[in-house]
Design a protein around this motif. Structure first.
Motif, PDB file in Angstrom:
ATOM      1  N   GLY A   1       0.791  -1.236   0.000  1.00 11.92           N
ATOM      2  CA  GLY A   1       0.000   0.000   0.000  1.00 11.92           C
ATOM      3  C   GLY A   1       0.816   1.274   0.000  1.00 11.92           C
ATOM      4  N   ILE A   2       2.063   1.186  -0.456  1.00 13.94           N
ATOM      5  CA  ILE A   2       2.901   2.384  -0.465  1.00 13.94           C
ATOM      6  C   ILE A   2       3.359   2.673  -1.889  1.00 13.94           C
ATOM      7  N   ASN A   3       3.201   3.938  -2.273  1.00 16.52           N
ATOM      8  CA  ASN A   3       3.545   4.337  -3.631  1.00 16.52           C
ATOM      9  C   ASN A   3       4.887   5.060  -3.623  1.00 16.52           C
ATOM     10  N   LEU A   4       5.928   4.352  -4.000  1.00 27.70           N
ATOM     11  CA  LEU A   4       7.280   4.902  -3.927  1.00 27.70           C
ATOM     12  C   LEU A   4       7.540   5.862  -5.096  1.00 27.70           C
ATOM     13  N   ALA A   5       7.781   7.134  -4.793  1.00 29.96           N
ATOM     14  CA  ALA A   5       8.040   8.150  -5.822  1.00 29.96           C
ATOM     15  C   ALA A   5       8.487   9.425  -5.122  1.00 29.96           C
ATOM     16  N   PRO A   6       9.266  10.272  -5.761  1.00 32.34           N
ATOM     17  CA  PRO A   6       9.945  10.077  -7.037  1.00 32.34           C
ATOM     18  C   PRO A   6      11.233   9.287  -6.853  1.00 32.34           C
ATOM     19  N   ILE A   7      11.790   8.826  -7.945  1.00 29.07           N
ATOM     20  CA  ILE A   7      12.912   7.902  -7.870  1.00 29.07           C
ATOM     21  C   ILE A   7      14.120   8.345  -8.702  1.00 29.07           C
ATOM     22  N   ASP A   8      15.251   7.832  -8.305  1.00 29.83           N
ATOM     23  CA  ASP A   8      16.432   7.838  -9.144  1.00 29.83           C
ATOM     24  C   ASP A   8      16.970   6.420  -9.056  1.00 29.83           C
ATOM     25  N   ASP A   9      17.571   5.923 -10.130  1.00 25.79           N
ATOM     26  CA  ASP A   9      18.006   4.540 -10.134  1.00 25.79           C
ATOM     27  C   ASP A   9      19.442   4.458 -10.651  1.00 25.79           C
ATOM     28  N   THR A  10      20.335   4.006  -9.789  1.00 22.34           N
ATOM     29  CA  THR A  10      21.748   3.941 -10.187  1.00 22.34           C
ATOM     30  C   THR A  10      21.961   2.972 -11.348  1.00 22.34           C
ATOM     31  N   MET A  11      21.153   1.931 -11.399  1.00 22.33           N
ATOM     32  CA  MET A  11      21.298   0.993 -12.510  1.00 22.33           C
ATOM     33  C   MET A  11      20.943   1.688 -13.827  1.00 22.33           C
ATOM     34  N   LEU A  12      19.901   2.498 -13.793  1.00 18.00           N
ATOM     35  CA  LEU A  12      19.473   3.176 -15.018  1.00 18.00           C
ATOM     36  C   LEU A  12      20.409   4.322 -15.377  1.00 18.00           C
ATOM     37  N   ILE A  13      20.963   4.993 -14.375  1.00 16.63           N
ATOM     38  CA  ILE A  13      21.939   6.047 -14.673  1.00 16.63           C
ATOM     39  C   ILE A  13      23.149   5.418 -15.351  1.00 16.63           C
ATOM     40  N   SER A  14      23.592   4.313 -14.792  1.00 18.09           N
ATOM     41  CA  SER A  14      24.731   3.613 -15.384  1.00 18.09           C
ATOM     42  C   SER A  14      24.405   3.166 -16.803  1.00 18.09           C
ATOM     43  N   TYR A  15      23.196   2.692 -17.000  1.00 18.78           N
ATOM     44  CA  TYR A  15      22.777   2.227 -18.327  1.00 18.78           C
ATOM     45  C   TYR A  15      22.753   3.384 -19.325  1.00 18.78           C
ATOM     46  N   ALA A  16      22.256   4.545 -18.875  1.00 24.74           N
ATOM     47  CA  ALA A  16      22.217   5.713 -19.765  1.00 24.74           C
ATOM     48  C   ALA A  16      23.629   6.136 -20.153  1.00 24.74           C
ATOM     49  N   LEU A  17      24.571   5.917 -19.260  1.00 22.38           N
ATOM     50  CA  LEU A  17      25.949   6.335 -19.521  1.00 22.38           C
ATOM     51  C   LEU A  17      26.754   5.277 -20.273  1.00 22.38           C
ATOM     52  N   ASP A  18      26.674   4.060 -19.798  1.00 19.74           N
ATOM     53  CA  ASP A  18      27.593   3.024 -20.270  1.00 19.74           C
ATOM     54  C   ASP A  18      26.910   1.818 -20.892  1.00 19.74           C
ATOM     55  N   GLY A  19      25.592   1.889 -21.064  1.00 17.42           N
ATOM     56  CA  GLY A  19      24.904   0.714 -21.579  1.00 17.42           C
ATOM     57  C   GLY A  19      24.890  -0.396 -20.541  1.00 17.42           C
TER      58      GLY A  19
END
Length: 978
Positions: A480-498
């Motif tokens: 019952g908890i809506n987690l937001a807003p987010i940042d994701d280190t996996m996605l930041i890494s993906y945006a940078l280095d694939g």
DNA sequence: GCAAGGACGTA
DNA sequence: GTACGTCCTTGCA
């Protein structure tokens, strides 16, 4: 935060007021390169920056926001249809500048706030009211008299008039005295006065014939509007008395119109307005896109940054976000110079990123600094710390890997590098399945923990940082908890280095030089591996708190690289917003009909058994049909069939193409094996396996999407993979009929038609292909007609088939060898086809050469939205590896651009459906196809909206030069909808 | 118990 | 010829 209240100061800027002032006060100005009107944006920037500078001299705000009017109607239109009816439409040249002023605000790292259905004044009133409740000081930068009702007698809420007036100081405070001068009453009575005197500009009626002076006199005499209206009969002056009695209702309506709403449901709370320093990486791309040379220079001096380190924001610059220059230009020196400018760690964001990296890496991990939280007091202290810091790295520990099934065991948090805590809630005592353990002592009740954390996890002002946070979002939803807003280190890494450094252990090792505790070290491996709830709390805490700590470290290292390496737009538009969309799709799942699959399993297994017997007969012995090794030996050693080939490890090749070949040459066993393999594949991978994935709680199958594992930007799907459900054979399609809509609903399948060929036509700028798409021709037939000089009318299917293979070959980075293999023709003939193709569509060869040159020079190629696809071994000494990279670098911009387009569609889909009031759930994505579930009977409303969003998904970032076409159908099951 | 290789399902 | 994930066998620990 009570201690600091004395110093809290909220500055609210009336954005719409600023825009109109800039518009009326300044001469028009057009952007040099394309004539876009930007004078107002420039004036706005100047005014905004000057305001912050002036304020910082003696009353620096701690919190700040610019508030805008939303163009839509407000509640006041329902009260009085004539409200603001006299206002002319905004001038044409102003219209494109509205969104740009929002961008300008954000470029200065200030929240830009507007809400549908509310005027800026209402939002400002709400924030002012909230801030006052917290004991803060409030300044509203506006000269709008409607805001004077908010002024507080003690001066805690004041207006600030910044309109330059000759002979007056630049900043003029409007406090209670000034309000009295204007309205003749104290601020709390302003609305009563306005109710009587009305407002010609906003078309607030008031009581005709009563002006400000009379109104103030009346209100001061009777105390307030209601009393005045009740006792109007006592008024001596005849005319005045009659007017008031006759227009009492109009006065009441007027009061409603002028009264500002102080409880607007604002999405960002006060903590979210905390003042941020200006970030060069955010500011300069905007200023450069606008081509504001003077401001750029001035701010560069003040911020000690070099604007040359930044590129113009591709979404805003002249010509829109066009193909990156690197795609169009063959100039290597330009590309190299650009690359150097981005990565030289001598200045600006690159320097900052490098310094941050060095700083963070030097901080050792200290397991003794981690805390196990098991008292309400310590939990409350952590919550307070999160509020104070405004962000938290968060990780959930659960009983498994499936976010739709695993139960919460503990939560780890970290607000500061080197610190971290673990809040255990679900560790159980050892015990067999029946005895059922029971909770270990020393844990807070899960409900108490969730109740305490819910406000921060849901707070719009608190950034939640995670590694693969989609998983944690889904876990929290189930509680019952809506987690937001987010940042994701996996996605930041993906945006940078694939996908290169996916996984926190790899990231930590690579960037921090730190080896994290692995789950295996903690819980063992294989059959005896413990689940998290069975672990000792103290040991679990070290592992868990380390995860939160390391995630926060990675965030500090990776986030600045986004600005330094021009990946912010990619991350913010194509990665970060997609995670919650995927989380919702995963949580929804899809219904699978168990009975259909069971029947198919039975059928497949019977038929496979028949083929098995047949194979033994033909082979003259029994063997394991599933073993390519045994099969190869029987075919090529025992039976002595000639012409067999070996794989790179020396084993006989027995792939489907080889067997197909043998079958044509009169080896019946080969055909039998092919048929057997097909049936056992369908049974093993689909009809038997899918039911085991049905979630007992939801009764549906929930795949998991990986957002960060494909080189080109595609998604992948696993556990189960729902992106490779069979479709090509009749038996395969039967499996699709088992994917069904819930009762009362239907499935909609919407797929892009020839998206990759269209993208190719756009990127490589192939006029003949574009024309064909424009005219809606059969693209493969048209290709065949061009290449073989055959009219489309009455074309043999074999001719079209060859052209189709060539088209796909082009997308895959064609080679004569591969094409020959695919078509079963000679290498030379295939080479001739390719040559002909290049002659007919000369742009294709240029495109291919450009990608090859680029990948060798830069080590990467890019999609039309600026996603970099890296090939570290582009200059490998191994020739076959090198050709492989060449082919992949040709394919990657095509596949990747198409992937980015559907990502954009997915991100926009839910808000657009909501706006159109369509009840449709997006369930699945299969690269160029989206599957929805909608109430039966609503498909005809849903389909046009879905198609529109998908077909326009590239806009406005990229204006494609080919039409995009989406086909959509509805049915009860996936097979029929497709 | 685990990793690698082969085969095959999809776009 | 591109991009994936899963199932199965095999061979080694």
């Amino acid at each position: 935060m009570t201690e600091g209240n004395r110093h809290m100061h909220l500055l609210l800027v009336d954005g719409s007021g600023y825009i109109f002032r800039a518009f009326h006060a300044l001469p028009p100005l057009n952007r040099k390169s394309d004539g876009l009107p930007v004078g107002c944006v420039q004036g706005f920037c100047n005014m905004l920056f000057k305001l912050t500078q002036d304020m910082d001299i003696d009353e620096p705000p701690t919190h700040m926001a610019v508030i805008f009017d939303h163009s839509a109607k407000t509640f006041r239109d329902n009260i009085y249809s004539e409200y603001k009816a006299h206002r002319p439409p905004a001038p044409e040249e102003l219209v494109p500048q509205f969104p740009l002023t929002r961008s300008a605000t954000r470029a200065f790292s200030i929240p830009a706030i507007e809400m549908e259905g509310w005027e800026a004044d209402d939002i400002m009133a709400t924030y002012a009211c909230q801030a006052k409740a917290r004991g803060w000081k409030v300044t509203i930068a506006s000269s709008d008299k409607d805001l004077m009702q908010l002024v507080e007698p003690d001066g805690s809420i004041r207006l600030l008039d910044t309109i330059p007036r000759p002979g007056q100081p630049p900043l003029r405070w409007i406090g209670p005295d000034e309000v009295f001068t204007k309205f003749g009453v104290t601020p709390d009575k302003v609305i009563d006065v306005q109710a009587l005197c009305g407002d010609a500009v906003d078309n607030v009626p008031g009581v005709p014939g009563i002006g400000v002076k009379t109104a103030a006199e009346l209100i001061n005499t009777y105390g307030n509007l209601e009393t005045l209206l009740e006792r109007a009969t006592e008024i001596k002056q005849n005319a005045r008395r009659e007017k008031l009695i006759a227009n009492a209702e109009l006065a009441r309506i007027s009061k409603k119109l002028v009264t500002l709403e102080q409880s607007v449901p604002v999405e960002i709370d006060l903590d979210g307005l905390v003042r941020q320093p200006i970030s060069p990486g955010t500011l300069f791309p905007f200023l450069k896109a606008m081509e504001f040379a003077t401001i750029t220079k001035r701010l560069a001096g003040l911020l000690e940054a070099n604007p040359d380190d930044f590129e113009a924001d591709p979404d805003l610059r002249a010509g829109g976000a066009d193909a990156p220059a690197s795609l169009k230009s063959t100039s290597l020196s330009v590309a190299k110079a650009k690359l150097a400018a981005q990565t030289v760690p001598g200045s600006g964001p690159a320097k900052f990123a490098a310094e941050e990296h060095a700083r963070i890496k030097a901080i050792p991990v200290d397991y003794d600094a981690y805390e196990i939280v098991n008292t309400p007091e310590r939990l409350a202290a952590w919550v307070q710390k999160i509020w104070d810091v405004g962000r938290v790295s968060i990780d959930t520990e659960t009983t498994g890997l499936d976010p739709q099934q695993a139960d919460l065991v503990g939560i780890c948090l970290s607000t500061q590098i080197g610190e971290g805590c673990y809040v255990p809630v679900g560790h159980v005592l050892p015990g067999d399945l029946l005895a059922g353990g029971g909770l270990v002592e020393g844990q807070l009740p899960i409900r108490d923990v969730l109740d305490a954390l819910k406000p921060v996890i849901e707070a719009p002002s608190i950034l939640k940082i995670g590694q693969n946070i989609k998983y944690d979002m889904e876990i929290f939803w189930r509680y019952g908890i809506n987690l937001a807003p987010i940042d994701d280190t996996m996605l930041i890494s993906y945006a940078l280095d694939g996908p290169r450094y996916n996984g926190m252990d790899v990231l930590a090792d690579h960037w921090l030089g730190h080896k994290t505790i692995t789950f295996s070290e903690l819980a063992g491996t294989g059959k005896s591996q413990k689940t998290f709830d069975q672990l000792d709390i103290a040991a679990a805490a070290r592992y868990a708190a380390e995860d939160a700590d390391v995630t926060l470290r990675l965030w500090h290292v990776l986030k600045p690289r986004l600005a330094a390496e021009n990946a912010t737009t990619l991350y913010e538009t194509l990665e970060r917003p997609l995670a919650p969309v995927l989380a919702r799709m995963e949580a929804r799942g899809i219904t699978v009909d168990r009975q259909i699959l069971a029947r198919l399993s039975g059928d497949f297994s019977q038929r496979a058994a028949a083929f098995e017997a047949e194979a033994y007969e033909l082979a003259g012995q029994s063997f394991n049909l599933g073993s390519p090794k045994q099969l190869g030996e029987i075919l090529f050693d025992k039976m002595g069939i000639e012409g067999g080939t070996k794989t790179k490890t020396g084993a006989w090749s027995t792939g489907a193409d080889v067997l197909e070949d043998l079958a044509l040459k009169g080896v019946p066993l080969a055909r039998t094996i092919v048929d057997w393999r097909q049936l056992t594949k369908l049974k093993g991978t689909y009809t038997d396996a899918l039911p085991t994935y049905m979630n007992p709680r939801t009764g549906r199958v929930h795949t998991s999407y990986s957002q960060a594992s494909v080189l080109t930007g595609r998604l992948s799907s696993n556990d189960p993979n729902l992106q490779n459900i069979p479709v090509r054979t009749a038996d395969g399609r039967k499996i699709r009929t088992a994917f069904v809509a819930a009762p009362g609903k239907v499935l909609i399948s919407a797929d892009y038609s020839q998206i990759e060929l269209r993208v190719l036509a756009h990127i490589a700028d192939i006029q003949a292909l574009k024309d064909a798409f424009e005219e809606g021709l059969d693209i493969h037939a048209m290709t065949a007609s061009e290449m073989f000089n055959v009219p489309v009318e009455g074309m043999p299917s074999e001719v079209r088939r060859r052209a189709k293979a060539i088209n796909f070959g082009i997308i895959y980075g064609i080679s004569a060898f591969g094409l020959a293999n695919q078509l079963g023709i000679a290498r030379g003939e295939a080479g001739d086809y390719i040559k002909t193709y290049f002659e007919r569509f000369p742009g294709i060869r240029d495109y291919m050469d450009e990608q090859k040159v680029k990948v060798k020079a830069d080590g990467y190629v890019t999609t039309i939205f600026g996603r970099k696809i890296q090939f570290p071994n582009a200059n490998s000494g191994n020739p076959s590896e090198r050709s492989f990279v060449e082919r992949a670098s040709i394919n990657a911009p095509i596949q990747g651009s198409a992937a980015d387009i559907i990502r954009r569609a997915m991100i926009r889909m839910e808000p657009e459906l909501k706006k159109a009031k369509i009840d449709a759930d997006m369930l699945l994505q299969v690269h160029d196809e989206l599957i929805f579930e909608v109430p039966e009977g609503t498909e005809d409303q849903a389909i046009p909206v879905i198609k529109r969003v998908m077909e326009n998904a590239a806009e406005p970032a990229v204006r494609l030069t080919v039409p995009i076409q989406v086909d959509a159908h509805a049915a009860k099951n996936w097979d029929e909808a497709h």
